[in-house]
Scaffold this motif. Structure first.
Motif, mmCIF file in Angstrom:
data_model
loop_
_atom_site.group_PDB
_atom_site.id
_atom_site.type_symbol
_atom_site.label_atom_id
_atom_site.label_comp_id
_atom_site.label_asym_id
_atom_site.label_seq_id
_atom_site.Cartn_x
_atom_site.Cartn_y
_atom_site.Cartn_z
ATOM 1 N N ILE A 15 0.845 -1.200 0.000
ATOM 2 C CA ILE A 15 0.000 0.000 0.000
ATOM 3 C C ILE A 15 0.874 1.241 0.000
ATOM 4 N N ASN A 16 0.708 2.065 -1.013
ATOM 5 C CA ASN A 16 1.444 3.336 -1.118
ATOM 6 C C ASN A 16 2.946 3.173 -0.878
ATOM 7 N N GLY A 17 3.529 2.140 -1.473
ATOM 8 C CA GLY A 17 4.971 1.937 -1.377
ATOM 9 C C GLY A 17 5.437 1.309 -0.077
ATOM 10 N N ARG A 18 4.521 0.735 0.688
ATOM 11 C CA ARG A 18 4.880 0.115 1.964
ATOM 12 C C ARG A 18 4.187 -1.240 2.089
ATOM 13 N N TRP A 19 4.869 -2.168 2.758
ATOM 14 C CA TRP A 19 4.227 -3.430 3.093
ATOM 15 C C TRP A 19 3.386 -3.205 4.331
ATOM 16 N N ALA A 20 2.142 -3.660 4.274
ATOM 17 C CA ALA A 20 1.214 -3.445 5.382
ATOM 18 C C ALA A 20 0.433 -4.721 5.667
ATOM 19 N N LEU A 21 0.058 -4.881 6.920
ATOM 20 C CA LEU A 21 -0.770 -6.006 7.337
ATOM 21 C C LEU A 21 -2.170 -5.512 7.676
ATOM 22 N N HIS A 22 -3.142 -6.299 7.269
ATOM 23 C CA HIS A 22 -4.535 -6.015 7.602
ATOM 24 C C HIS A 22 -4.781 -6.485 9.039
ATOM 25 N N PHE A 23 -5.560 -5.716 9.790
ATOM 26 C CA PHE A 23 -5.935 -6.137 11.132
ATOM 27 C C PHE A 23 -7.411 -5.849 11.371
ATOM 28 N N LYS A 24 -7.987 -6.622 12.287
ATOM 29 C CA LYS A 24 -9.376 -6.405 12.683
ATOM 30 C C LYS A 24 -9.479 -6.660 14.187
ATOM 31 N N LEU A 25 -10.031 -5.689 14.894
ATOM 32 C CA LEU A 25 -10.265 -5.792 16.331
ATOM 33 C C LEU A 25 -11.759 -5.783 16.583
ATOM 34 N N ILE A 26 -12.211 -6.661 17.448
ATOM 35 C CA ILE A 26 -13.628 -6.715 17.808
ATOM 36 C C ILE A 26 -13.729 -6.751 19.331
ATOM 37 N N ALA A 27 -14.520 -5.844 19.887
ATOM 38 C CA ALA A 27 -14.780 -5.832 21.331
ATOM 39 C C ALA A 27 -16.261 -6.087 21.546
ATOM 40 N N ASP A 28 -16.578 -7.085 22.355
ATOM 41 C CA ASP A 28 -17.963 -7.463 22.660
ATOM 42 C C ASP A 28 -18.135 -7.569 24.162
ATOM 43 N N SER A 29 -19.233 -7.031 24.652
ATOM 44 C CA SER A 29 -19.546 -7.209 26.070
ATOM 45 C C SER A 29 -20.101 -8.617 26.290
ATOM 46 N N ALA A 30 -19.904 -9.136 27.500
ATOM 47 C CA ALA A 30 -20.457 -10.430 27.878
ATOM 48 C C ALA A 30 -21.981 -10.320 27.897
ATOM 49 N N ASP A 31 -22.638 -11.447 27.667
ATOM 50 C CA ASP A 31 -24.108 -11.441 27.637
ATOM 51 C C ASP A 31 -24.706 -10.825 28.903
ATOM 52 N N TRP A 32 -24.214 -11.238 30.052
ATOM 53 C CA TRP A 32 -24.787 -10.716 31.302
ATOM 54 C C TRP A 32 -24.506 -9.219 31.440
ATOM 55 N N TYR A 33 -23.333 -8.771 30.962
ATOM 56 C CA TYR A 33 -22.951 -7.355 31.100
ATOM 57 C C TYR A 33 -23.739 -6.474 30.121
ATOM 58 N N SER A 34 -24.229 -7.065 29.046
ATOM 59 C CA SER A 34 -25.004 -6.308 28.061
ATOM 60 C C SER A 34 -26.299 -5.754 28.656
ATOM 61 N N TRP A 35 -26.735 -6.285 29.785
ATOM 62 C CA TRP A 35 -27.893 -5.708 30.484
ATOM 63 C C TRP A 35 -27.537 -4.332 31.033
ATOM 64 N N ILE A 36 -26.242 -4.116 31.277
ATOM 65 C CA ILE A 36 -25.759 -2.831 31.799
ATOM 66 C C ILE A 36 -25.270 -1.949 30.660
ATOM 67 N N LEU A 37 -24.392 -2.505 29.826
ATOM 68 C CA LEU A 37 -23.803 -1.757 28.718
ATOM 69 C C LEU A 37 -23.515 -2.700 27.558
ATOM 70 N N VAL A 38 -24.169 -2.461 26.419
ATOM 71 C CA VAL A 38 -23.908 -3.242 25.209
ATOM 72 C C VAL A 38 -22.697 -2.632 24.504
ATOM 73 N N ILE A 39 -21.705 -3.452 24.256
ATOM 74 C CA ILE A 39 -20.524 -2.997 23.515
ATOM 75 C C ILE A 39 -20.334 -3.921 22.323
ATOM 76 N N LYS A 40 -20.318 -3.348 21.136
ATOM 77 C CA LYS A 40 -20.059 -4.067 19.889
ATOM 78 C C LYS A 40 -19.200 -3.144 19.027
ATOM 79 N N ASP A 41 -17.928 -3.045 19.349
ATOM 80 C CA ASP A 41 -17.015 -2.149 18.640
ATOM 81 C C ASP A 41 -16.132 -2.946 17.688
ATOM 82 N N THR A 42 -15.841 -2.374 16.524
ATOM 83 C CA THR A 42 -14.885 -2.976 15.590
ATOM 84 C C THR A 42 -13.935 -1.895 15.084
ATOM 85 N N ALA A 43 -12.719 -2.294 14.866
ATOM 86 C CA ALA A 43 -11.705 -1.430 14.261
ATOM 87 C C ALA A 43 -10.990 -2.281 13.226
#
Length: 102
Positions: free
Chosen positions: A44-72
């Motif tokens: 990419i643009n004259g550089r070697w690059a690695l693809h990455f994917k991060l996923i953050a999920d809240s536990a089922d029980w914790y989703s009653w308090i705060l649902v987290i479904k983040d991706t980067a």
């Protein structure tokens, strides 16, 4: 070779899974999981690059308090480990945010 591993800490196909815990005075409580996957190597643009994917999920029980479904998702330079671009999607309860960073 360890020196090569320090210089290039991530390899295509690797997957890391982290349990997320909230530490209290007496214990720690599991509240979710974060997963990081390393994808293919790409020029990419004259550089070697690695693809990455991060996923953050809240536990089922914790989703009653705060649902987290983040991706980067994006690419980082294998020489510098600097992010070349990032696509961030946050979903936390009713809060939503999408960002694309170059």
């Amino acid at each position: 070779d360890l020196s090569d591993r320090v210089k290039y800490p991530f390899r295509p196909g690797e997957k890391y899974v982290f349990d997320v815990k909230h530490k209290t005075t007496l214990s720690s409580v599991y509240i979710g999981r974060c997963t990081m996957e390393i994808g293919d190597l790409k020029w990419i643009n004259g550089r070697w690059a690695l693809h990455f994917k991060l996923i953050a999920d809240s536990a089922d029980w914790y989703s009653w308090i705060l649902v987290i479904k983040d991706t980067a998702e994006g690419y980082f330079d294998v020489e510098t480990n600097q992010t070349l671009f990032l696509d961030l999607k946050k979903l936390e309860n009713s809060y939503r945010q999408n960002k694309y960073v170059l």
